[in-house]
Design an enzyme around this catalytic site. Structure first.
Site, mmCIF file in Angstrom:
data_model
loop_
_atom_site.group_PDB
_atom_site.id
_atom_site.type_symbol
_atom_site.label_atom_id
_atom_site.label_comp_id
_atom_site.label_asym_id
_atom_site.label_seq_id
_atom_site.Cartn_x
_atom_site.Cartn_y
_atom_site.Cartn_z
ATOM 1 N N PHE A 102 44.287 10.418 6.180
ATOM 2 C CA PHE A 102 42.850 10.242 6.005
ATOM 3 C C PHE A 102 42.215 11.471 5.355
ATOM 4 C CE2 PHE A 102 44.114 7.399 9.385
ATOM 5 C CZ PHE A 102 43.583 6.194 8.955
ATOM 6 N N HIS A 103 42.834 11.885 4.249
ATOM 7 C CA HIS A 103 42.300 13.003 3.481
ATOM 8 C C HIS A 103 42.871 12.971 2.064
ATOM 9 C CE1 HIS A 103 46.117 14.735 5.033
ATOM 10 N NE2 HIS A 103 46.146 15.338 3.844
ATOM 11 N N ALA A 104 42.296 13.802 1.227
ATOM 12 C CA ALA A 104 42.803 14.047 -0.114
ATOM 13 C C ALA A 104 42.850 15.554 -0.291
ATOM 14 C CB ALA A 104 41.893 13.404 -1.167
#
Length: 133
Positions: free
Chosen positions: A49-51
């Site tokens: 749940f990130h970039a």
């Protein structure tokens, strides 16, 4: 253009077992500055749940399996990682999520940079806004 870029590693071995060698500069398109692995992920737990702004990664499921979701703000693709001779290249500015970890899943990640919190984008709305600029 697909977000999923597979890297296939050569399997070596004989009756004693199998071996895969990973060398930067050959199949890994960046200098490896960090290696980590995820394991013992509880049932129903999702991760990621990130970039990242700049970080590149190669993810390889060494044992078991998990489902990886990649999103560049325009398209979203899912793939199951379940083979220790195949990895996926994840470029910067790609949102990633990992779901459906099997009980014995070990997910190995090779990274182009050491850990740097400022490289993370942890809010999907912020990620989409950044991509659209």
């Amino acid at each position: 253009m697909s977000l999923v870029k597979w890297i296939e590693f050569q399997k070596l071995g004989d009756h004693r077992g199998s071996l895969v060698s990973i060398e930067q500069g050959k199949l890994i398109p960046f200098e490896i500055k960090r290696v980590y692995y995820i394991y013992h992920t509880g049932e129903g737990v999702s991760r990621g749940f990130h970039a990242h702004h700049n970080l590149k990664q190669v993810a390889i499921c060494m044992a078991g399996q998990c489902r990886m979701v990649l999103d560049d703000g325009r398209s979203r693709e899912e793939v199951v990682l379940d083979c220790p001779t195949k990895g996926i290249l994840i470029e910067g500015l790609t949102w990633r999520e990992m779901h459906d970890f099997s009980e014995n899943c070990v997910l190995l990640v090779l990274a182009s940079e050491p850990y740097e919190e400022s490289d993370y984008i942890r809010d999907y709305t912020e990620f989409c806004k950044l991509i659209s600029e």
